[in-house]
Design a protein around this motif. Structure first.
Motif, PDB file in Angstrom:
ATOM      1  N   VAL A 241      33.623  71.855 121.784  1.00 19.85           N
ATOM      2  CA  VAL A 241      33.159  72.488 120.550  1.00 19.85           C
ATOM      3  C   VAL A 241      31.802  73.151 120.776  1.00 19.85           C
ATOM      4  O   VAL A 241      31.581  74.296 120.375  1.00 19.85           O
ATOM      5  CB  VAL A 241      33.099  71.460 119.407  1.00 19.85           C
TER       6      VAL A 241
ATOM      7  N   VAL B 197      38.629  61.657 127.225  1.00 15.08           N
ATOM      8  CA  VAL B 197      39.421  62.150 126.102  1.00 15.08           C
ATOM      9  C   VAL B 197      38.585  62.209 124.827  1.00 15.08           C
ATOM     10  O   VAL B 197      38.768  63.086 123.990  1.00 15.08           O
ATOM     11  CB  VAL B 197      40.657  61.235 125.947  1.00 15.08           C
ATOM     12  N   LEU B 198      37.631  61.285 124.682  1.00 10.58           N
ATOM     13  CA  LEU B 198      36.843  61.253 123.447  1.00 10.58           C
ATOM     14  C   LEU B 198      35.530  62.031 123.558  1.00 10.58           C
ATOM     15  O   LEU B 198      34.973  62.423 122.543  1.00 10.58           O
ATOM     16  CB  LEU B 198      36.562  59.803 123.044  1.00 10.58           C
TER      17      LEU B 198
ATOM     18  N   PRO C 169      35.854  66.657 123.924  1.00 11.93           N
ATOM     19  CA  PRO C 169      35.918  67.549 122.763  1.00 11.93           C
ATOM     20  C   PRO C 169      34.539  67.966 122.249  1.00 11.93           C
ATOM     21  O   PRO C 169      34.390  69.095 121.761  1.00 11.93           O
ATOM     22  CB  PRO C 169      36.663  66.711 121.724  1.00 11.93           C
TER      23      PRO C 169
ATOM     24  N   ASN D 104      56.725  57.814 127.358  1.00 18.94           N
ATOM     25  CA  ASN D 104      55.512  58.413 127.929  1.00 18.94           C
ATOM     26  C   ASN D 104      55.033  59.607 127.127  1.00 18.94           C
ATOM     27  O   ASN D 104      53.844  59.775 126.882  1.00 18.94           O
ATOM     28  CB  ASN D 104      55.788  58.894 129.353  1.00 18.94           C
ATOM     29  N   ARG D 105      55.991  60.466 126.763  1.00 18.01           N
ATOM     30  CA  ARG D 105      55.607  61.725 126.124  1.00 18.01           C
ATOM     31  C   ARG D 105      54.976  61.466 124.761  1.00 18.01           C
ATOM     32  O   ARG D 105      54.019  62.125 124.356  1.00 18.01           O
ATOM     33  CB  ARG D 105      56.836  62.620 125.993  1.00 18.01           C
TER      34      ARG D 105
ATOM     35  N   GLY E 149      44.224  61.762 119.613  1.00 16.39           N
ATOM     36  CA  GLY E 149      42.932  61.071 119.583  1.00 16.39           C
ATOM     37  C   GLY E 149      41.811  62.012 119.972  1.00 16.39           C
ATOM     38  O   GLY E 149      40.736  62.061 119.355  1.00 16.39           O
ATOM     39  N   SER E 150      42.092  62.811 121.003  1.00 12.57           N
ATOM     40  CA  SER E 150      41.106  63.782 121.454  1.00 12.57           C
ATOM     41  C   SER E 150      40.880  64.849 120.383  1.00 12.57           C
ATOM     42  O   SER E 150      39.739  65.272 120.137  1.00 12.57           O
ATOM     43  CB  SER E 150      41.621  64.413 122.752  1.00 12.57           C
TER      44      SER E 150
ATOM     45  N   MET F 191      38.408  63.929 117.759  1.00 10.11           N
ATOM     46  CA  MET F 191      37.016  64.180 118.128  1.00 10.11           C
ATOM     47  C   MET F 191      36.692  65.671 118.034  1.00 10.11           C
ATOM     48  O   MET F 191      35.592  66.059 117.659  1.00 10.11           O
ATOM     49  CB  MET F 191      36.742  63.678 119.549  1.00 10.11           C
ATOM     50  N   PHE F 192      37.658  66.504 118.381  1.00 10.58           N
ATOM     51  CA  PHE F 192      37.453  67.951 118.325  1.00 10.58           C
ATOM     52  C   PHE F 192      37.152  68.385 116.890  1.00 10.58           C
ATOM     53  O   PHE F 192      36.123  69.015 116.616  1.00 10.58           O
ATOM     54  CB  PHE F 192      38.710  68.662 118.860  1.00 10.58           C
TER      55      PHE F 192
ATOM     56  N   LEU G 121      25.141  67.903 120.388  1.00  9.57           N
ATOM     57  CA  LEU G 121      26.538  68.034 120.815  1.00  9.57           C
ATOM     58  C   LEU G 121      26.649  67.844 122.320  1.00  9.57           C
ATOM     59  O   LEU G 121      27.556  67.170 122.819  1.00  9.57           O
ATOM     60  CB  LEU G 121      27.091  69.410 120.417  1.00  9.57           C
TER      61      LEU G 121
ATOM     62  N   LEU H  62      57.217  52.185 124.840  1.00  9.96           N
ATOM     63  CA  LEU H  62      57.046  53.492 124.208  1.00  9.96           C
ATOM     64  C   LEU H  62      57.391  54.580 125.215  1.00  9.96           C
ATOM     65  O   LEU H  62      57.251  54.384 126.421  1.00  9.96           O
ATOM     66  CB  LEU H  62      55.591  53.691 123.783  1.00  9.96           C
TER      67      LEU H  62
ATOM     68  N   PHE I 144      53.163  62.245 134.084  1.00 13.15           N
ATOM     69  CA  PHE I 144      53.562  63.648 133.953  1.00 13.15           C
ATOM     70  C   PHE I 144      53.178  64.389 135.230  1.00 13.15           C
ATOM     71  O   PHE I 144      52.088  64.956 135.325  1.00 13.15           O
ATOM     72  CB  PHE I 144      52.867  64.283 132.748  1.00 13.15           C
TER      73      PHE I 144
ATOM     74  N   MET J  84      53.403  58.702 123.881  1.00 14.43           N
ATOM     75  CA  MET J  84      52.071  58.126 124.088  1.00 14.43           C
ATOM     76  C   MET J  84      51.076  59.215 124.498  1.00 14.43           C
ATOM     77  O   MET J  84      49.923  59.227 124.048  1.00 14.43           O
ATOM     78  CB  MET J  84      52.148  57.035 125.157  1.00 14.43           C
ATOM     79  N   GLY J  85      51.539  60.145 125.317  1.00 13.01           N
ATOM     80  CA  GLY J  85      50.670  61.257 125.699  1.00 13.01           C
ATOM     81  C   GLY J  85      50.247  62.059 124.482  1.00 13.01           C
ATOM     82  O   GLY J  85      49.084  62.479 124.365  1.00 13.01           O
TER      83      GLY J  85
ATOM     84  N   ASN K 130      51.430  52.675 130.578  1.00 10.39           N
ATOM     85  CA  ASN K 130      52.885  52.640 130.420  1.00 10.39           C
ATOM     86  C   ASN K 130      53.675  52.538 131.710  1.00 10.39           C
ATOM     87  O   ASN K 130      54.885  52.426 131.655  1.00 10.39           O
ATOM     88  CB  ASN K 130      53.329  53.910 129.670  1.00 10.39           C
TER      89      ASN K 130
ATOM     90  N   PHE L 232      44.782  62.509 129.496  1.00 11.33           N
ATOM     91  CA  PHE L 232      46.012  62.090 128.801  1.00 11.33           C
ATOM     92  C   PHE L 232      47.000  61.503 129.799  1.00 11.33           C
ATOM     93  O   PHE L 232      47.626  60.467 129.562  1.00 11.33           O
ATOM     94  CB  PHE L 232      46.673  63.285 128.088  1.00 11.33           C
TER      95      PHE L 232
ATOM     96  N   THR M 256      33.915  66.917 115.477  1.00 13.34           N
ATOM     97  CA  THR M 256      32.703  67.636 115.865  1.00 13.34           C
ATOM     98  C   THR M 256      32.537  68.908 115.045  1.00 13.34           C
ATOM     99  O   THR M 256      31.436  69.226 114.582  1.00 13.34           O
ATOM    100  CB  THR M 256      32.753  67.967 117.368  1.00 13.34           C
ATOM    101  N   LEU M 257      33.644  69.639 114.849  1.00 11.08           N
ATOM    102  CA  LEU M 257      33.552  70.880 114.049  1.00 11.08           C
ATOM    103  C   LEU M 257      33.155  70.565 112.608  1.00 11.08           C
ATOM    104  O   LEU M 257      32.305  71.240 112.017  1.00 11.08           O
ATOM    105  CB  LEU M 257      34.893  71.611 114.072  1.00 11.08           C
TER     106      LEU M 257
ATOM    107  N   VAL N 221      48.365  57.423 129.868  1.00 10.14           N
ATOM    108  CA  VAL N 221      49.782  57.051 129.750  1.00 10.14           C
ATOM    109  C   VAL N 221      50.248  56.361 131.031  1.00 10.14           C
ATOM    110  O   VAL N 221      50.965  55.358 130.985  1.00 10.14           O
ATOM    111  CB  VAL N 221      50.636  58.292 129.444  1.00 10.14           C
TER     112      VAL N 221
ATOM    113  N   ALA O   3      47.529  60.239 122.685  1.00  7.68           N
ATOM    114  CA  ALA O   3      46.241  60.393 123.378  1.00  7.68           C
ATOM    115  C   ALA O   3      45.641  61.751 123.053  1.00  7.68           C
ATOM    116  O   ALA O   3      44.439  61.883 122.777  1.00  7.68           O
ATOM    117  CB  ALA O   3      46.430  60.230 124.887  1.00  7.68           C
ATOM    118  N   PHE O   4      46.508  62.785 123.051  1.00  5.51           N
ATOM    119  CA  PHE O   4      46.046  64.136 122.728  1.00  5.51           C
ATOM    120  C   PHE O   4      45.485  64.180 121.308  1.00  5.51           C
ATOM    121  O   PHE O   4      44.418  64.760 121.054  1.00  5.51           O
ATOM    122  CB  PHE O   4      47.198  65.119 122.904  1.00  5.51           C
TER     123      PHE O   4
END
Lengths: 201, 619
Positions: free
Chosen positions: B219, B211-212, B215, A23-24, A33-34, A37-38, B249, A21, B109, A26-27, B185, B177, A41-42, B181, A30-31
């Motif tokens: 919030v 990452v999980l 957030p 990299n960009r 996925g985060s 959760m954001f 939270l 895959l 990156f 996959m990044g 990768n 992130f 939560t809201l 990767v 990942a974003f």
């Protein structure tokens, strides 16, 4: 010998890694996925405060489901156009690539326009951020979604401007694809918000 | 444009030097050093805050600092140690070691990596700027709303805290992130997931937690910010708001955060013990699975921080059982570490001492943790010094011992100099004794009823003696770090030069020079098993032939390596973000101007290498 071969291969394809895959891409996953959760939560905050307001207006007094259905339709159609834009860029049809990118952004901007109208209308009806728990949670949840759509519109327009300048072609299709991932995600979040906030009484 | 800046390695190439080269660096090793240095400075700042608190508590009715200043000290001590010391110290090892351990030339990156560091520094500076303007945060590191709502904290101190944490969270997320990767990768050929060094595995689990979990606090902080700036009602019980919303939270983030702090140390220990016992890590796959289990369960136990708020027996029982379950994978790891040492040919280096200290202290912290897992017991211990003792046994006895084990272990690789082992051992013993003298009496103080976060106490409560002992211990810890600083000072000037492999190491970083060249590996190695370098040097220990060593890089190999050129956009983007966020404390015009600057920098950052010449991109 095999390592030298792999190393040489890596030079030719700098962003493709162990999994095959990019990299960009996959990044971006990942974003997203985060981001799940954001928004989770809201949305969770909205739901836990549902029906807890001690004063009006309440959701069913104020939400205009037909109007918002139209804006939701506009946003979902923009996802279709996003697919067409990516396909056009991938097959080096930059004429249609530009058209579809612009129209995707336009529909996104249309959704944001609907939201601005909706927010001002609600304020006139007496629902603000400070009125009650419904106003607080509603404006912040849908507002953050609207901000995400706005960010997506800016992103799409940037790609469009690059395309107008001739700096976007099939070799850059991954950038369009990643923007598309984000755009579809924002749409899917709206499906969840529209269902939970507007449709379920 | 970038062609002249692209690094061309070879025998004549030297790493660029000078301040500008550090400001614009995108090299993961330099960013690691920046993280480590900044984290150590903030660790000292947080330590000084702790020493002032211990001085205040050394005697009853002491008047060194008042209640307000004391509140600021424990708030900033906790926030600093968690976000500005332990997390970035872990980040230093992620940055420096992960690419080396997986046989890569950089992270996925590199510019985003630089951005993570500069954004971290921006958040850290904003947070500590509160001291300069005399509005240091005073709501605890947990910042419970409604205590932190406008009504009860009308000044700007909580705004500094909210904005600072928001920026720091952004930095952690971007790094998360990037490392996910990188690890998934960018592994060298042959390095399957189960051949990855355990430190890399624990780092991967940590990135998923970041990452999980971040957030949730993002919030929570946004909602608090809206309450404070725009008058929303999220944390307003008078309007029907739930007074527990913040707590839920915060701890949905806060408990995974605990594992974000400890898992890197567990990973380091899992590298140090096999090296100095000269044995493979006992049951390495089980250690990996246990780390994953700890990360997974870490999301299901947050309410054990809230047993005292009255959630009812069902919720209490569920969170109690889940919490006790976490002791199982943790205990498994401890037995695996002991099993690694068992009948090994142990060499007692400073790095090993710190790892042994980690195991012993973490067991004690873990045991008091299991005590808290039981709600009836927890009700007795909530908000007492017993909890202070517990959390310092896991975060200081655990994380800090583990991280310093890593510092002593990888110091030769990072600096090219050996640390003085005698001073290192002295550092360890002083720190171990000072740590226990400081924190062990707190168990007792808590059990006889001394509450947390009080700035002074009456002389007739029976707390005087052990508080004095604890203060003496705190200064012993301070002395131990002076020994460390002296060690660094001495060896950087005239230390023994480190060979590439001073410890007879097991993993790939020891196969290359100390410090490594800018491109790390002349030829990307092919991996044949866990502990690849050990397999190359000694075989599998069962009569098998050693794994083949990678060929020496030819001039052609070296000429084909292209590292990313430096960039000043990461620091400019971070600076404009800081300008925008600090505008929230000053003027809306600054926010708008900062926002436009940030947007501009984002475009320049994003388009810096749009359509590069193929050879200018990484690798």
């Amino acid at each position: 010998m095999s390592s030298a071969h792999v190393a040489a291969h890596a030079v030719h394809d700098p962003n493709t890694g162990t999994t095959g895959l990019d990299n960009r891409k996959m990044g971006m996953w990942a974003f997203l996925g985060s981001e799940c959760m954001f928004f989770g939560t809201l949305i969770g905050t909205y739901l836990s405060y549902k029906g807890k307001s001690i004063s009006g207006p309440t959701p069913h007094e104020i939400l205009n489901i037909p109007l918002t259905s139209v804006s939701a339709f506009v946003l979902l159609m923009s996802s279709l156009l996003m697919v067409l834009a990516l396909a056009a860029v991938q097959r080096n049809d930059m004429t249609w690539g530009k058209i579809w990118l612009f129209l995707t952004a336009l529909l996104g901007a249309g959704f944001v326009g609907f939201q601005i109208y909706e927010f001002t209308h609600f304020v006139h009806l007496g629902l603000t951020l400070q009125t009650n728990l419904f106003g607080t949670t509603f404006f912040v949840l849908t507002g953050f979604h609207g901000a995400h759509v706005t960010g997506g519109v800016i992103w799409l327009l940037s790609l469009w401007v690059l395309a107008l300048r001739g700096k976007l072609g099939p070799q850059d299709s991954l950038k369009v694809e990643i923007c598309g991932l984000y755009w579809h995600f924002v749409d899917i979040v709206w499906i969840a918000i529209f269902t939970l906030v507007y449709l379920i009484p | 444009m970038a062609t002249h800046a692209a690094f061309m390695p070879g025998e004549a190439a030297a790493a660029p030097s000078g301040l500008w080269s550090w400001i614009t660096t995108v090299d993961h090793k330099r960013i690691g050093i920046l993280y480590g240095t900044s984290a150590f400075i903030f660790f000292l700042v947080g330590g000084i805050e702790a020493l002032i608190m211990r001085l205040q508590l050394a005697a009853p009715d002491n008047t060194l600092v008042g209640a307000q200043r004391f509140n600021e000290l424990f708030t900033m001590h906790g926030t600093t140690m968690v976000f500005l010391a332990i997390m970035p110290m872990s980040a230093a090892f992620f940055n420096y070691m992960i690419p080396l351990l997986i046989g890569a030339r950089d992270v996925a990156f590199p510019r985003l990596n630089a951005l993570s560091y500069w954004v971290f520094l921006a958040g850290a500076l904003l947070l500590n700027a509160s001291f300069v303007v005399g509005a240091a945060p005073d709501g605890g590191w947990f910042g419970y709303a409604t205590l932190t709502s406008k009504q009860f904290s009308p000044g700007q101190s909580i705004d500094f805290w909210v904005l600072g944490l928001q920026i720091l969270g952004l930095s952690s997320l971007m790094a998360g992130f990037n490392f996910i990767v990188t690890i998934v990768n960018m592994r060298a050929p042959g390095m399957t997931l189960m051949r990855m060094p355990v430190f890399v595995w624990m780092s991967l689990v940590v990135q998923f937690l970041v990452v999980l979990a971040f957030p949730a606090i993002t919030v929570a902080l946004i909602l608090l910010m809206f309450d404070r700036f725009f008058g929303t009602l999220f944390y307003a019980p008078a309007a029907g708001g739930d007074p527990l919303l913040w707590q839920h939270l915060f701890w949905i983030f806060g408990h995974p955060e605990v594992y974000i702090l400890i898992l890197p140390a567990m990973g380091i220990v899992s590298e140090v013990l096999p090296t100095f016992a000269r044995k493979p890590l006992f049951g390495a796959p089980v250690v990996i699975y246990s780390g994953i289990m700890i990360g997974f369960f870490g999301f299901g136990v947050w309410s054990h921080h809230m047993f005292a708020v009255g959630m009812g027996p069902v919720a209490d029982s569920a969170f109690s059982i889940a919490t006790m379950l976490i002791a199982i994978p943790t205990g498994v790891k401890i037995f695996n570490w002991i099993g690694t040492l068992w009948s090994g040919s142990i060499r007692f280096t400073a790095a090993l001492y710190f790892s042994l200290g980690f195991i012993a202290m973490f067991i004690m912290g873990g045991l008091s943790g299991v005590m808290h897992a039981s709600p009836p017991v927890d009700l007795q211990q909530t908000d007492t010094y017993f909890v202070v003792a517990h959390l310092h046994y896991v975060l200081f006895g655990g994380s800090i011992f583990g991280l310093f084990s890593g510092a002593y272990y990888w110091w030769p690789k990072i600096t090219g100099r050996m640390l003085d082992e005698r001073l290192g051992t002295l550092h360890f013993w002083l720190m171990l004794i000072g740590f226990n003298v400081t924190f062990f009496p707190m168990h007792y103080l808590g059990l006889i009823g001394m509450p947390r976060r009080i700035y002074t106490y009456a002389p007739d409560l029976g707390w005087n003696f052990w508080n004095l002992v604890s203060t003496v211990g705190a200064f012993l810890i301070a002395v131990s770090f002076l020994v460390f600083i002296a060690n660094v000072w001495k060896t950087m000037r005239a230390g023994a030069v480190a060979s590439p492999d001073p410890w007879d190491g097991r993993t790939l970083e020891w196969a290359i020079a100390s410090p490594p060249p800018v491109h790390n590996f002349g030829v990307i190695p092919t991996v044949h098993g866990r502990d690849e370098l050990w397999l190359q040097k000694h075989g599998d220990g069962h009569g098998g032939t050693p794994a083949p060593r990678p060929p020496a890089p030819t001039r052609q190999d070296l000429a084909s390596i292209h590292m990313p050129p430096p960039s000043y956009w990461p620091i400019l983007l971070a600076a404009s973000m800081l300008f925008m966020m600090s505008g929230a404390l000053i003027s809306i015009y600054q926010v708008v101007l900062g926002g436009l600057l940030t947007l501009y920098c984002m475009f320049r950052f994003a388009l810096e290498y749009h359509r590069p010449h193929p050879q200018e991109s990484l690798r």
